[in-house]
Design a protein around this motif. Structure first.
Motif, PDB file in Angstrom:
ATOM      1  N   ARG A  58       0.840  -1.198   0.000  1.00  0.00           N
ATOM      2  CA  ARG A  58       0.000   0.000   0.000  1.00  0.00           C
ATOM      3  C   ARG A  58       0.879   1.253   0.000  1.00  0.00           C
ATOM      4  O   ARG A  58       1.754   1.402   0.851  1.00  0.00           O
ATOM      5  CB  ARG A  58      -0.900  -0.030   1.239  1.00  0.00           C
ATOM      6  CG  ARG A  58      -1.964   1.031   1.309  1.00  0.00           C
ATOM      7  CD  ARG A  58      -2.910   0.728   2.476  1.00  0.00           C
ATOM      8  NE  ARG A  58      -3.972   1.719   2.569  1.00  0.00           N
ATOM      9  CZ  ARG A  58      -3.919   2.787   3.341  1.00  0.00           C
ATOM     10  NH1 ARG A  58      -2.846   3.002   4.100  1.00  0.00           N
ATOM     11  NH2 ARG A  58      -4.930   3.629   3.379  1.00  0.00           N
ATOM     12  N   SER A  70      -7.416  -2.289   4.945  1.00  0.00           N
ATOM     13  CA  SER A  70      -7.410  -2.002   3.508  1.00  0.00           C
ATOM     14  C   SER A  70      -7.562  -3.254   2.656  1.00  0.00           C
ATOM     15  O   SER A  70      -7.839  -3.153   1.465  1.00  0.00           O
ATOM     16  CB  SER A  70      -6.119  -1.272   3.119  1.00  0.00           C
ATOM     17  OG  SER A  70      -6.124   0.037   3.642  1.00  0.00           O
ATOM     18  N   ALA A 124     -11.127  -3.293   1.532  1.00  0.00           N
ATOM     19  CA  ALA A 124     -11.360  -2.184   0.610  1.00  0.00           C
ATOM     20  C   ALA A 124     -10.790  -2.506  -0.760  1.00  0.00           C
ATOM     21  O   ALA A 124     -11.431  -2.269  -1.793  1.00  0.00           O
ATOM     22  CB  ALA A 124     -10.735  -0.900   1.162  1.00  0.00           C
ATOM     23  N   LEU A 125      -9.570  -3.059  -0.784  1.00  0.00           N
ATOM     24  CA  LEU A 125      -8.955  -3.451  -2.053  1.00  0.00           C
ATOM     25  C   LEU A 125      -9.804  -4.507  -2.757  1.00  0.00           C
ATOM     26  O   LEU A 125     -10.078  -4.403  -3.959  1.00  0.00           O
ATOM     27  CB  LEU A 125      -7.545  -3.994  -1.810  1.00  0.00           C
ATOM     28  CG  LEU A 125      -6.822  -4.610  -3.017  1.00  0.00           C
ATOM     29  CD1 LEU A 125      -6.620  -3.581  -4.116  1.00  0.00           C
ATOM     30  CD2 LEU A 125      -5.488  -5.214  -2.586  1.00  0.00           C
ATOM     31  N   ALA A 185     -13.007  -5.152  -2.376  1.00  0.00           N
ATOM     32  CA  ALA A 185     -14.276  -4.580  -2.818  1.00  0.00           C
ATOM     33  C   ALA A 185     -14.091  -3.702  -4.049  1.00  0.00           C
ATOM     34  O   ALA A 185     -14.896  -3.738  -4.989  1.00  0.00           O
ATOM     35  CB  ALA A 185     -14.906  -3.773  -1.677  1.00  0.00           C
ATOM     36  N   ASN A 186     -13.022  -2.903  -4.064  1.00  0.00           N
ATOM     37  CA  ASN A 186     -12.780  -2.025  -5.208  1.00  0.00           C
ATOM     38  C   ASN A 186     -12.510  -2.828  -6.471  1.00  0.00           C
ATOM     39  O   ASN A 186     -12.992  -2.483  -7.558  1.00  0.00           O
ATOM     40  CB  ASN A 186     -11.611  -1.089  -4.904  1.00  0.00           C
ATOM     41  CG  ASN A 186     -11.968  -0.051  -3.857  1.00  0.00           C
ATOM     42  OD1 ASN A 186     -13.138   0.282  -3.679  1.00  0.00           O
ATOM     43  ND2 ASN A 186     -10.969   0.459  -3.157  1.00  0.00           N
ATOM     44  N   MET A 187     -11.735  -3.906  -6.356  1.00  0.00           N
ATOM     45  CA  MET A 187     -11.477  -4.734  -7.525  1.00  0.00           C
ATOM     46  C   MET A 187     -12.752  -5.435  -7.984  1.00  0.00           C
ATOM     47  O   MET A 187     -13.014  -5.551  -9.184  1.00  0.00           O
ATOM     48  CB  MET A 187     -10.381  -5.758  -7.215  1.00  0.00           C
ATOM     49  CG  MET A 187      -9.014  -5.133  -7.003  1.00  0.00           C
ATOM     50  SD  MET A 187      -7.673  -6.331  -6.783  1.00  0.00           S
ATOM     51  CE  MET A 187      -7.516  -6.997  -8.445  1.00  0.00           C
ATOM     52  N   GLN A 236     -15.770  -4.356  -7.756  1.00  0.00           N
ATOM     53  CA  GLN A 236     -16.639  -3.397  -8.439  1.00  0.00           C
ATOM     54  C   GLN A 236     -16.177  -3.119  -9.868  1.00  0.00           C
ATOM     55  O   GLN A 236     -16.932  -2.561 -10.673  1.00  0.00           O
ATOM     56  CB  GLN A 236     -16.695  -2.090  -7.642  1.00  0.00           C
ATOM     57  CG  GLN A 236     -17.446  -2.235  -6.324  1.00  0.00           C
ATOM     58  CD  GLN A 236     -17.590  -0.918  -5.593  1.00  0.00           C
ATOM     59  OE1 GLN A 236     -18.479  -0.126  -5.891  1.00  0.00           O
ATOM     60  NE2 GLN A 236     -16.710  -0.675  -4.626  1.00  0.00           N
ATOM     61  N   MET A 237     -14.943  -3.525 -10.175  1.00  0.00           N
ATOM     62  CA  MET A 237     -14.446  -3.363 -11.544  1.00  0.00           C
ATOM     63  C   MET A 237     -14.318  -4.708 -12.253  1.00  0.00           C
ATOM     64  O   MET A 237     -13.593  -4.843 -13.225  1.00  0.00           O
ATOM     65  CB  MET A 237     -13.102  -2.622 -11.511  1.00  0.00           C
ATOM     66  CG  MET A 237     -13.240  -1.183 -11.029  1.00  0.00           C
ATOM     67  SD  MET A 237     -11.667  -0.265 -10.976  1.00  0.00           S
ATOM     68  CE  MET A 237     -10.910  -0.955  -9.494  1.00  0.00           C
ATOM     69  N   TRP A 297      -9.572  -9.976  -6.144  1.00  0.00           N
ATOM     70  CA  TRP A 297      -8.213  -9.909  -5.598  1.00  0.00           C
ATOM     71  C   TRP A 297      -7.650 -11.311  -5.389  1.00  0.00           C
ATOM     72  O   TRP A 297      -6.504 -11.596  -5.755  1.00  0.00           O
ATOM     73  CB  TRP A 297      -8.231  -9.125  -4.286  1.00  0.00           C
ATOM     74  CG  TRP A 297      -6.909  -9.017  -3.590  1.00  0.00           C
ATOM     75  CD1 TRP A 297      -5.673  -8.919  -4.176  1.00  0.00           C
ATOM     76  CD2 TRP A 297      -6.672  -8.988  -2.183  1.00  0.00           C
ATOM     77  NE1 TRP A 297      -4.685  -8.822  -3.210  1.00  0.00           N
ATOM     78  CE2 TRP A 297      -5.275  -8.867  -1.985  1.00  0.00           C
ATOM     79  CE3 TRP A 297      -7.517  -9.033  -1.071  1.00  0.00           C
ATOM     80  CZ2 TRP A 297      -4.705  -8.802  -0.700  1.00  0.00           C
ATOM     81  CZ3 TRP A 297      -6.961  -8.962   0.203  1.00  0.00           C
ATOM     82  CH2 TRP A 297      -5.560  -8.850   0.376  1.00  0.00           C
TER      83      TRP A 297
END
Length: 380
Positions: free
Chosen positions: A192, A200, A203-204, A206-208, A210-211, A215
């Motif tokens: 990070r 995190s 969060a990582l 979830a962000n991946m 959403q795209m 992970w």
């Protein structure tokens, strides 16, 4: 009319039923209906579920495709695996190199490559653990060099705590293996930017998600690319490439062996179980954060952990667990081992599968390391 309606509702929804659901819906971050969820899992793509309708090679090919489909967006492989040596250190019978190579089309990564004197040697991809310890990754498996005293002390402490004071990659390089150790995304040099932060992880993930990416799957894809890179190195015998990991690295090891034909043998230390025993109110797996790095959405709808690992059959594989390992309940270990032994045995490869429960906690001790070396010496 109102009294009649209340009477009908009381009959349709007895008070005891309401008492079971009103007030809360989760306990210890598990839904109250978690047992019912587990009961829905039939694992339709397990070999045990398909052997009556297809031969083993067909199943292996089709089941692998099913797993790949759950792995969502795959990082594009690099156009070239060319690498650059940025630092060297001569060690006892081998050279330690710090290298940079393209782990996928979008990322270059730092790695340690240990090169013995032999021109065409067997090779091992060393897959580091999780440990909720992100400041180092590859340095858990290979002794670092050219680093500051803080990182060096970090690596020394971790190796003492988890690997009985041994840099396992260095020991295997001394024995004549080419060794590659890389960082998984979020560890070490792929960590990070803002610094280590446990929360995190989710969060990582979830962000991946959403795209359109996972992970956990991304880590497996990177391991596949790293194995392919290793096999193409001029000093490596491509027919003798294996992988080894402890804890999360163990999960990574059997996932890689299952999903890549480049890997010819694998060893997995302290990560094997089944969903029934992992998904309980008291197991570490249900706490969320750390589990994200090994979660692939939808995969449990088709196969359980030992079913996926069975895709490695009939390759030589070694699985060790500890009877005092609080992360992996022994009944789940025993059931997973039984499932895998059944697969290897049916394919006439039972001698190629090693499973053992040690009198040990979550730890990769020197006696284990000696047996792992013997396993690779025999099979690679």
């Amino acid at each position: 009319m109102r009294n009649i309606l209340f009477t009908l509702l009381a009959i349709a929804f007895p008070a005891v039923a309401w008492a079971q659901t009103v007030g809360y819906g989760t306990e210890k971050d598990m839904p109250l209906f978690y047992q019912q969820l587990k009961e829905q899992l039939t694992f339709p793509w397990a070999w045990q579920a398909k052997r009556a309708s297809m031969d083993f090679n067909t199943w292996r090919e089709e089941a692998r495709r099913q797993v790949e489909a759950t792995m969502q967006m795959a990082p594009p492989p690099p156009a070239s695996y060319d690498y650059e040596v940025v630092a060297r250190e001569q060690r006892d019978g081998y050279e330690a190199q710090k290298i940079v190579f393209s782990v996928n089309k979008w990322e270059k990564t730092m790695a340690y490559l240990l090169v013995p004197k032999a021109k065409k040697a067997p090779a091992l991809l060393m897959l580091h653990d999780h440990g909720a310890h992100f400041s180092i990754g590859k340095e858990k498996m290979v002794r670092p060099f050219g680093v500051d005293s803080t990182l060096m002390a970090d690596a020394e402490d971790w190796v003492a705590r988890c690997y009985d004071g041994v840099y396992v990659g260095d020991e295997l390089a001394k024995a004549g293996y080419v060794v590659l150790s890389t960082d998984a995304l979020f560890w070490g040099d792929r960590g990070r930017k803002e610094g280590v932060r446990y929360d995190s992880q989710q969060a990582l993930a979830a962000n991946m998600m959403q795209m359109g990416a996972s992970w956990g799957a991304w880590i497996t894809w990177d391991d596949i690319h790293s194995a392919e890179f290793l096999a193409r190195l001029p000093m490596v015998d491509a027919g003798r490439v294996g992988c080894l990991g402890f804890s999360m690295g163990s999960y990574r090891s059997w996932m890689l062996a299952a999903m890549s034909d480049v890997v010819k043998a694998g060893a997995a230390i302290c990560w094997m179980n089944d969903t029934e025993n992992l998904m309980t109110l008291t197991n570490n797996q249900n706490k969320g954060g750390s589990a994200y790095s090994m979660l692939i959405p939808g995969i449990r709808n088709i196969m359980d952990y030992p079913h996926v690992a069975s895709l490695a059959c009939p390759k030589p594989m070694l699985f060790f667990n500890g009877d005092r390992d609080k992360l992996f309940p022994v009944p789940g270990v025993e059931n997973a081992y039984r499932i895998m032994r059944e697969v290897w045995s049916e394919q006439g490869a039972n001698k190629k599968l090693t499973t053992k429960i040690w009198q040990e906690k979550h730890f990769f001790n020197r006696a284990m390391q000696a047996e792992v070396k013997y396993f690779f010496d025999k099979n690679l």
